[in-house]
Structures are given as C-alpha cells and as structure tokens.
Design a protein around this motif. Sequence first.
Motif, PDB file in Angstrom:
ATOM      1  N   GLU A 293      16.277  38.373  14.446  1.00 35.73           N
ATOM      2  CA  GLU A 293      17.016  39.208  15.349  1.00 35.73           C
ATOM      3  C   GLU A 293      16.740  40.929  14.836  1.00 35.73           C
ATOM      4  OE1 GLU A 293      21.043  38.146  15.864  1.00 35.73           O
ATOM      5  OE2 GLU A 293      20.637  36.287  16.819  1.00 35.73           O
ATOM      6  N   GLY A 294      15.820  40.796  13.870  1.00 33.02           N
ATOM      7  CA  GLY A 294      15.475  42.341  13.177  1.00 33.02           C
ATOM      8  C   GLY A 294      16.215  42.522  11.759  1.00 33.02           C
ATOM      9  N   ALA A 295      16.224  41.191  11.097  1.00 34.98           N
ATOM     10  CA  ALA A 295      17.166  41.546   9.795  1.00 34.98           C
ATOM     11  C   ALA A 295      15.728  42.132   8.862  1.00 34.98           C
ATOM     12  CB  ALA A 295      17.134  39.940   9.122  1.00 34.98           C
ATOM     13  N   ILE A 296      16.371  42.995   7.961  1.00 31.47           N
ATOM     14  CA  ILE A 296      15.482  43.643   7.041  1.00 31.47           C
ATOM     15  C   ILE A 296      14.718  42.481   5.956  1.00 31.47           C
ATOM     16  CG2 ILE A 296      15.543  45.020   4.840  1.00 31.47           C
ATOM     17  CD1 ILE A 296      15.440  46.661   7.501  1.00 31.47           C
ATOM     18  N   ALA A 297      15.686  41.586   5.742  1.00 31.23           N
ATOM     19  CA  ALA A 297      15.224  40.426   4.810  1.00 31.23           C
ATOM     20  C   ALA A 297      13.929  39.609   5.559  1.00 31.23           C
ATOM     21  CB  ALA A 297      16.234  39.334   4.668  1.00 31.23           C
ATOM     22  N   GLY A 298      13.907  39.486   6.956  1.00 30.68           N
ATOM     23  CA  GLY A 298      12.726  39.035   7.621  1.00 30.68           C
ATOM     24  C   GLY A 298      11.471  39.871   7.330  1.00 30.68           C
ATOM     25  N   VAL A 299      11.427  41.150   6.963  1.00 30.46           N
ATOM     26  CA  VAL A 299      10.353  41.782   6.689  1.00 30.46           C
ATOM     27  C   VAL A 299      10.065  42.014   5.099  1.00 30.46           C
ATOM     28  CG1 VAL A 299       9.435  44.296   6.770  1.00 30.46           C
ATOM     29  CG2 VAL A 299      10.740  43.237   8.774  1.00 30.46           C
ATOM     30  N   SER A 300      11.201  42.354   4.333  1.00 31.58           N
ATOM     31  CA  SER A 300      10.935  42.237   2.984  1.00 31.58           C
ATOM     32  C   SER A 300      10.295  41.238   2.339  1.00 31.58           C
ATOM     33  CB  SER A 300      12.129  42.889   2.147  1.00 31.58           C
ATOM     34  OG  SER A 300      13.339  42.063   2.606  1.00 31.58           O
ATOM     35  N   ALA A 301      10.999  39.964   2.450  1.00 29.17           N
ATOM     36  CA  ALA A 301      10.792  38.692   1.963  1.00 29.17           C
ATOM     37  C   ALA A 301       9.178  38.296   2.039  1.00 29.17           C
ATOM     38  CB  ALA A 301      11.611  37.474   2.192  1.00 29.17           C
ATOM     39  N   PRO A 302       8.643  37.987   3.215  1.00 26.17           N
ATOM     40  CA  PRO A 302       7.542  37.574   3.562  1.00 26.17           C
ATOM     41  C   PRO A 302       6.523  38.735   3.244  1.00 26.17           C
ATOM     42  CG  PRO A 302       8.680  38.251   5.816  1.00 26.17           C
ATOM     43  CD  PRO A 302       9.531  37.958   4.763  1.00 26.17           C
ATOM     44  N   GLU A 303       6.736  40.214   3.245  1.00 32.16           N
ATOM     45  CA  GLU A 303       5.567  41.238   2.777  1.00 32.16           C
ATOM     46  C   GLU A 303       5.503  40.960   1.361  1.00 32.16           C
ATOM     47  OE1 GLU A 303       3.633  43.436   4.141  1.00 32.16           O
ATOM     48  OE2 GLU A 303       3.853  42.071   5.891  1.00 32.16           O
ATOM     49  N   ALA A 304       6.581  40.958   0.637  1.00 30.98           N
ATOM     50  CA  ALA A 304       6.581  40.547  -0.941  1.00 30.98           C
ATOM     51  C   ALA A 304       5.836  39.347  -1.280  1.00 30.98           C
ATOM     52  CB  ALA A 304       7.963  40.678  -1.587  1.00 30.98           C
ATOM     53  N   ALA A 305       5.953  38.156  -0.448  1.00 29.38           N
ATOM     54  CA  ALA A 305       5.385  36.919  -0.673  1.00 29.38           C
ATOM     55  C   ALA A 305       3.904  37.022  -0.499  1.00 29.38           C
ATOM     56  CB  ALA A 305       5.927  35.886   0.216  1.00 29.38           C
ATOM     57  N   ASN A 306       3.571  37.685   0.540  1.00 27.28           N
ATOM     58  CA  ASN A 306       2.337  37.571   0.850  1.00 27.28           C
ATOM     59  C   ASN A 306       1.266  38.387  -0.077  1.00 27.28           C
ATOM     60  OD1 ASN A 306       1.511  40.149   2.502  1.00 27.28           O
ATOM     61  ND2 ASN A 306       2.586  39.550   3.866  1.00 27.28           N
TER      62      ASN A 306
END
Length: 494
Positions: A293-306
């Motif tokens: 629904e637009g969570a910051i964690a949904g951006v920061s976690a996958p970006e850091a992981a990839n």
Amino acid sequence: MGDLSAWFGQFIAVLTLENVLLCFTGALIGTVVGVLPGIGPAATLALLLPVTFVLDPAGALIMLAAIYYGAQYGSSTTAILLNLPGETSGIVTALDGHRLALSGRAGPAIAIAALSSLFAGLATAVFIAVAAGPVAQWSLLISPAGLAGLIALGLFAAAVIAPGRPLPAVILILAGACLGLIGTDSGGGMPRFTLGLTELRDGIGFVPLVMGLFGISELIRALETGSRPDRIPPIGWPWPTRRDLRAGVWPTLRGTTIGAVLGAVPGVSTVMAALAARGLERAFKTPDRRLGEGAIAGVSAPEAANNASAQSALIPLLTLGLPGNPVIAVLAGALMIHGMAPGPGFIPNNPDLFNALIASFVIGNVILMILNLPLAAVWASLLRVPFRKLVPLIIVLSIIGVHSVHGSMFDVWTMLVFGIFGWLLVRLGLQPTPIVLGYILGPAFEEYLRRTLLFSRGDMTVFVTDPFSLASILLIAGGCMFLLVRRLRPSTAG
C-alpha cells in the motif's frame, strides 16, 4: 594493522583518474540501461565487450561491473514513477514504490531507493573485501575432483533455479557445454566438432555468442512488446522526512544482509534476493503503511537486497570460477578474453585487479547516488524516445563491434544466428542463460575431470573419496529426488 594499512594503500593506489572516469562512464551507461526497458545489463555488457578490448584488465572490469550494478539503480526510477522496471529486480520495488508515486511521494521513494542502494553497495564492498580473500585461500585446498564436483553442482543449481522447468534448462546447459567444447582439444591438440570449418578451429567466439543470445534477441523481443507510457508523474520534493528515514533503516539493514548472503550462492538472481527481502519484511510491522500500500520498507528492503546481491555474486566467480547469472557469466568471459581465468588462485595472483574492483564499488555507488537523485526526471523522460529509432543504431554498432574482434564476417553471421535462436527460446518460454553458463563451465568441468582421471590413473572412485566431490554428488542426487517427488505428487494425488 600492517596488513590493513598495506591493503588500504593498494586500495588508494587503484583510484586513478582513468579508473574513476571508467567507473563513472559505466555507472552512467548502467543507469540508462536500467531506465530503458528492453535492454538488460547482460545485453549491454555483451554489446560493449569489444569496447573494453582496448582497456587494461582492471579498467575493463571496473567499467563492466559499474554497468552491472548501475542497472540496479536505474531500474528503480522507472519502476517507481511508471510501474515499468527496466530490469527484473525493479519489479519488486514497483509494488510499493509506484503506490508512493501515485500518492504524490515519488521524490522520497526515489531518494529512499538511492540511499538504501548506497548503504547496501558500500556494506557489500566491505563484505567482499573481508570474505573473498579467505574463501579464495580455502578454494586453493580443493582438489581437481572437488572442483569438478562443485562445477557440476553449480550447473545443476543453475538449472533448478532458472525460470521455467528444470529439464529444458538442463538440456540448454548441456547444449552450451557442447558449444564450449567446439574447437581444438587442449589435451590432444586435434580439432573436434568443427564440421570441417577452419573458422571453428578456435571455437565459437564468446563475444558473438553472448551478443547474439542477449543483445540481438533482446532487440527483437523488445520490438514485439507494447508501447511505453508518455505521461510521467511529477517527482516532487526529493528528500525523505525523518519518519521515512526511520521507517527505512531496519529494512535496509535486513535487505543488505539477505542480499549479500544470497548473492554469494551461485544461481540466485537479484530478483530472487529482492523477493526474499520483501518476504522477510512481512514478519515485521511497518511503521507507516502496510506492504503493498506504499510502505517505505517495500522500497528500501528490495532495493538494498538487489544491489547487495548484484555485488556479492562476484564472490563465487572470483573464488571458485562459478558464474551465477548471465551478467556474471559475461564478466567471466571478459576476464578470459583478457587472459585471466576466474577461479581458485585468481585473487592471490591478481591482488591489484581485485582491489580495483572493490574500489570501483565504493566510488561507483557514490557516483550512482549523485546521478539518481537530481536526474530522476531526466532518466524517466528517456522513455519518450521511440525504441524503434534506437534499434538500427544498436544493430550497426553490434556488427561493427563483433567484426572488429577478429575481422571475421563468420563471427557476424554467428551473432545473427544466435540472436534468432535466443529470440526463439524466449518465444518458447525459455531463457538463454543456461547456454552461456554451460558454455563457460563445460570446458572447465572437462579440464578438471581430465586432471582428476590423470592423477588417479583412471580410478573413478576418487569422486567418492573426495569430500567436496562426494558432497556435490549427494546434493545433486537429493535435488533430483526432490524434483521427481514434487513432479509425481500431483498425479498420485489424483
């Protein structure tokens, strides 16, 4: 402290102006590649391989590596703005990032993605510098039988993890291995599988193979896909609030950890690391919005992981000679072209090259941070350029690049043939990646198998007595049993 100061001195020594400029050029190209859907990093590296022939090995590796992890950065921009990732790992970021853009918070979302990637890139560079050396020393203790077993295990893992069914992936790996064996036999000095063609005495060239399978085939596929959107949401104020930063700190740390660990496993792609990081976040409470629904964690976690996964994938390549994905396979081919085979002994024998690579990670991630924040709207506007206008230029440059390697029209035709073949594979729902992995690892497996049988005087029991070889055989057998049981279970249940 003496070893640390000596390593730091070597680290600073490789940061020459030429290497920094090559890193900037690669980061810029990689960002553009990540922004533009249709040409992935593997295709771009394949197309630019001839350009690196005029560079020294360190400069070539720095530039190619910067293109690789630069594509991870650029993909997040269009994934957030347009829900249109330029690279597969951006699909995971788009799930929450595009929701943020639609709510008028595209700027903070892009900034969080850039900051998370920056931290992951710097942390992973330290991880590689610390872990790769001991792993490289440990790999020198492995016997040829153990290395043959590990290569076989890596090929099996690549077949299992590859998208689609494992059996076609195994067939493509074997086909790639057969392609790699074409040419003059290194043991007997006799030509094999050349069909009487003198052009094949040196084997099928790596450059026309990868440029065809990834470059030309991707161009054909991109021309078949739909159009791109013209409307770009406003970026807005780019800097995140304190609340955004607090919401992204722990997901970034967790994503970096899981990406660095999974990236070091051969066969694990950046998109798998991003999915794993996002899946892990479901176990934690998000302080702003729910995932999806637009969570910051949904951006920061996958970006850091990839980003962490993209860089740590170099560990199995540099220490064991196992490329885990098509981009790493192209990097392996680039090293071979420059006369250096990745694998056991590579890091101890080439410390300057290894330090140059780590230095490029540090400076490259900083450059990408500077590029992505102020130029996000510019990258997004590149999508307005009709892709059909770029295709003729790319094809002409590809033909010139392949022909310039050996001055052979045979290589040009080889590239075009593999381009059509790669496109047909994609149309059939198959990926050409296993072919490249088989092409690179097939001859290596043959060489270690030859050494093993030579040292053991033809005694095959050495593969059972060697611990690494035995462990690899057991893991392959266990994996086959698991796949067989999983395939038979639906039919027996019915």
